[in-house]
Write an enzyme that holds these catalytic residues in place. Structure first.
Site, short mmCIF file in Angstrom:
data_model
loop_
_atom_site.label_atom_id
_atom_site.label_comp_id
_atom_site.label_asym_id
_atom_site.label_seq_id
_atom_site.Cartn_x
_atom_site.Cartn_y
_atom_site.Cartn_z
N CYS A 1 25.33 38.58 32.43
CA CYS A 1 26.36 39.58 32.33
C CYS A 1 25.35 40.99 33.24
CB CYS A 1 25.58 40.21 31.14
SG CYS A 1 23.58 40.10 30.48
N CYS B 1 21.39 40.82 34.52
CA CYS B 1 21.07 39.76 35.00
C CYS B 1 22.07 40.33 36.91
CB CYS B 1 22.45 38.11 34.78
SG CYS B 1 21.75 37.95 33.75
N ASP C 1 53.09 48.41 46.41
CA ASP C 1 54.43 47.78 48.56
C ASP C 1 55.37 48.05 47.60
OD1 ASP C 1 53.85 46.50 50.19
OD2 ASP C 1 55.53 44.82 49.38
N ASP D 1 52.70 41.74 46.78
CA ASP D 1 53.37 40.30 46.74
C ASP D 1 53.28 39.87 47.46
OD1 ASP D 1 55.36 41.44 48.34
OD2 ASP D 1 56.94 40.15 47.32
N ASP E 1 49.66 42.26 51.78
CA ASP E 1 48.61 43.32 50.15
C ASP E 1 47.73 42.83 50.40
OD1 ASP E 1 51.77 44.92 50.26
OD2 ASP E 1 52.87 43.03 49.07
#
Length: 746
Positions: free
Chosen positions: A19, A22, A442, A641, A645
């Site tokens: 978490c 930590c 994009d 995609d 990118d």
């Protein structure tokens, strides 16, 4: 001369973080060391990036500092002939252990839960008769393995926290399940200590609470670990794009060498279908190159002498020689890999709200319970009575609802997403999506279809239109070029009958030529027409108009006459405009980026009503645009995609990939859209809003139970049985509220 301080960056793979607490503890421990200039711990990648002065601090000291506070550092090395690092294998081992612990817990928890529910029925109690007195002992036998085997990790972590005077979610789980288990055990074997007798014991034990909470929390950890295990695969796939060998000219002979042996100014030979091994400039030959992995644009780029080529891109046709200008990390692909690595290693901007609450809540509750116990003893009450009130405080404060508030909503939210084709890799991205201020899209494959298509064929000579169209389609039907395939597809869709050619010739970097009896058909660029004395000069205005609207113009001539102009474009997806309208209505600024020309970008932006866009953008520039937006204190989402990118996706606060794109984009992204529909971006944003709203409601109600119940228990107005009922009710309300998300429309 001023002496510069030497700095190194060391990556420490760290095991055992659960978490935000930590993260803060490890950063604090590392920064205390002399010679550590900065330390950033990433919970998602389970690594710490430490900037050090190597003359003052060594790896062993960093490792010792981390292990001193209860975590383990795995030495970051790659063994010979191994693809997986030591840390990768250790993570796999830990994930398998978590899976086994979860399976073990489920096997025991199911009968515990069923028996506990049946015990609430009077008919079941009557059926058992005198055997009912053995039920608590049987439940104790079933629950104990869940606590001490499956739940051991929580208690061990809580103990480590206790040694260092800190708390986290492990402390919450340990205090909650431990108090319920301890009280139930005492009630089972020593009922008189808590004011019970054997006839009452079966009504006031909470073994089911202990087992169910441990199992649910383990399930949440399992989901988180599963998503984390894929974070490094994006880098491996990027590295896999580099060809293993290159054909170079040495001493006037062609020699095949390993890619790592390439040097600047080497002359490399590239043949059709091969990946280009490094960045450089063509010195001899020409070809058509697929640069979609870099630019994102589906239309191949014609290359000739003097043009730049990029390592990792694919040579589609023709052969050429090029001189190497950059290799390794200096190449564009190398820089992309570096950008993704750095972005994935950077610190996430979000922390878990429940962990922050736990750091204050748990110590206060334990203190209240101790004060309650001491207060009742001092006031003259018996040890048994004081213990009852002590346990009542712990049970009413058992943070089951608090522990369930976030994971139950997230589990429901991610489940709904999966049902709708929205795959969410981690909880942090779902939490952060509702805060987006800017969304970068994009163009190719995201807003548009991502592949060339014929928009129109404009015939110059209408007199023999049908025959001329058949010749054009038949000519392109022989070619493997992506643009030719688009024209061939147009023919199929319009049921154009193919004519077999007598002769076919591919003209590198120009187009194609086919012979049909006495007719010769030419389809390609302007250079092909000029070479064959086909004059299109009278149609410059029309060509300019098409080009300025972002279209690719293909010329078609038969014999020596101009016949047609073919307009090629990347069509906009049907849902893009509506999706962008809905996203903008959510108060999010939408920005489009593309490697395409200014004309194409402007044309697309106008059609889908996007006010801000960037054209001719390279991968590192895409990432820089995202970084600049973040530098303006904006929360930025990125949708893409392609490989090009990946750096921007990794740099964004929330990254979303279309599944039709490359695996690397999907691996880098936090959210993957299986339907490749931009409307799902809006649905993901709405899902985030609904989930976060449910989490906040859950946390509110979880606290209400504690705020009201703890004072009642402390003043002796709430016995453990009622406290447990209230605790169970709070957990049920949290789960029920989370399930309400399913009734909402995305």
């Amino acid at each position: 001369m001023e002496n510069k301080i030497q700095t190194d960056i060391i990556t420490l793979p760290i095991e055992g973080m659960t978490c935000a607490s930590c993260v803060l503890r490890i950063e604090k421990a590392l920064k205390k060391l002399d010679g550590v200039q900065d330390a950033v711990v990433n919970l998602a990648t389970e690594q710490a990036q430490v900037r050090i002065d190597p003359s003052k601090v060594k790896f062993e000291q960093l490792k010792a500092a981390v292990e001193k506070i209860g975590y383990q550092v795995i030495e970051p090395k790659i063994e010979k002939f191994e693809i997986k690092s030591v840390f990768d294998r250790e993570k796999e081992k830990q994930f398998q252990k978590l899976t086994n612990d979860l399976k073990f817990a489920v096997i025991f928890t199911i009968p515990i839960f069923i028996i506990s529910m049946l015990m609430m029925l009077q008919s079941f109690q009557n059926a058992l008769g005198n055997l009912i007195r053995y039920v608590p002992s049987f439940l104790f036998i079933l629950t104990t393995p869940v606590v001490f085997k499956s739940g051991k990790r929580f208690f061990r972590a809580a103990y480590n926290n206790f040694k260092h005077f800190s708390t986290d979610m492990n402390t919450l789980v340990a205090v909650g399940t431990g108090s319920a288990y301890l009280y139930s055990t005492v009630a089972t074997f020593f009922p008189s200590l808590v004011g019970l007798n054997f006839h009452q014991t079966h009504l006031e034990i909470y073994f089911d609470t202990t087992a169910v909470i441990i199992t649910l929390i383990l399930f949440g950890r399992w989901l988180e670990a599963k998503s984390k295990s894929r974070t490094s695969s994006a880098i491996k796939k990027l590295i896999g794009l580099k060809p293993q060998r290159a054909n170079v000219v040495r001493n006037n002979q062609e020699v095949s060498i390993k890619i790592d042996e390439l040097k600047i100014n080497d002359i490399v030979i590239v043949r059709p279908g091969e990946r280009i091994p490094a960045d450089g400039f063509i010195i001899n030959g020409s070809s058509s190159v697929d640069e979609s992995m870099i630019t994102g644009e589906s239309i191949p780029v014609e290359k000739k002498e003097g043009d730049k080529v990029i390592g990792g891109t694919i040579n589609l046709s023709g052969s050429f020689h090029f001189r190497v200008s950059a290799t390794g990390t200096k190449s564009i692909l190398g820089q992309i890999i570096k950008l993704v690595e750095e972005a994935q290693a950077s610190k996430a901007p979000i922390q878990n709200l429940a962990d922050k609450i736990a750091s204050v809540f748990v110590p206060i509750v334990i203190l209240i319970a101790i004060i309650t116990f001491a207060g009742w003893l001092i006031s003259g009450s018996t040890f048994s009575t004081s213990l009852i009130h002590f346990v009542a405080v712990l049970i009413i404060a058992c943070p089951c609802a608090l522990g369930l508030a976030t994971p139950t909503a997230l589990i429901v939210g991610t489940g709904i997403g999966a049902d709708n084709g929205i795959l969410i890799k981690n909880a942090q991205s779902l939490e952060l999506t509702h805060k987006l201020t800017d969304l970068v899209l994009d163009k190719t494959g995201t807003i548009t279809e991502g592949k060339p298509a014929v928009e129109d064929i404009i015939f110059i000579d209408e007199s023999n239109k049908e025959y001329n169209l058949r010749l054009i389609i038949s000519t392109e039907n022989k070619s493997e070029h992506p643009v030719a395939k688009a024209i061939s597809q147009y023919g199929k869709e319009n049921q154009i009958q193919i004519i077999e050619s007598d002769k076919f010739q591919y003209k590198v970097g120009a187009g194609v030529e086919a012979h049909f009896g006495e007719d010769i058909c030419f389809v390609g660029n302007e250079n092909l027409m000029i070479e064959n004395d086909i004059d299109f000069s009278s149609y410059k205005e029309l060509i300019y108009k098409l080009s300025s609207n972002g279209k690719m113009v293909i010329y078609a001539g038969i014999n020596s006459k101009p016949v047609a102009l073919i307009s090629i474009s990347d069509p906009i997806k049907k849902s893009s405009k509506e999706a962008i309208e809905k996203i903008k209505s959510s108060g999010i600024n939408v920005i489009m980026i593309t490697g395409d020309s200014e004309e194409t970008a402007r044309n697309i932006a106008e059609k889908i009503e996007i006010d801000k866009y960037f054209a001719r953008v390279l991968p590192d520039e895409k990432a820089r645009i995202v970084m600049n937006l973040k530098g303006e204190n904006k929360i930025v989402g990125m949708v893409g995609d392609g490989i090009n990118d990946a750096p921007a996706l990794a740099q964004a606060d929330v990254s979303i990939a279309m599944s039709a794109g490359t695996d690397i984009a999907m691996e880098t992204a936090d959210i993957t859209l299986m339907k490749n529909d931009l409307m799902d971006v809006y649905r993901a944003i709405r899902l985030s809003h609904l989930t976060i709203k449910a989490i906040k409601q859950n946390l509110f109600w979880a606290f209400i139970y504690n705020v009201v119940g703890i004072p009642l228990a402390a003043f002796g107005l709430l016995n453990p049985m009622i406290a447990a009922a209230a605790m169970s009710l709070s957990s049920v309300s949290v789960v029920t509220n989370s399930l309400r998300i399913r009734k909402k429309n995305l």
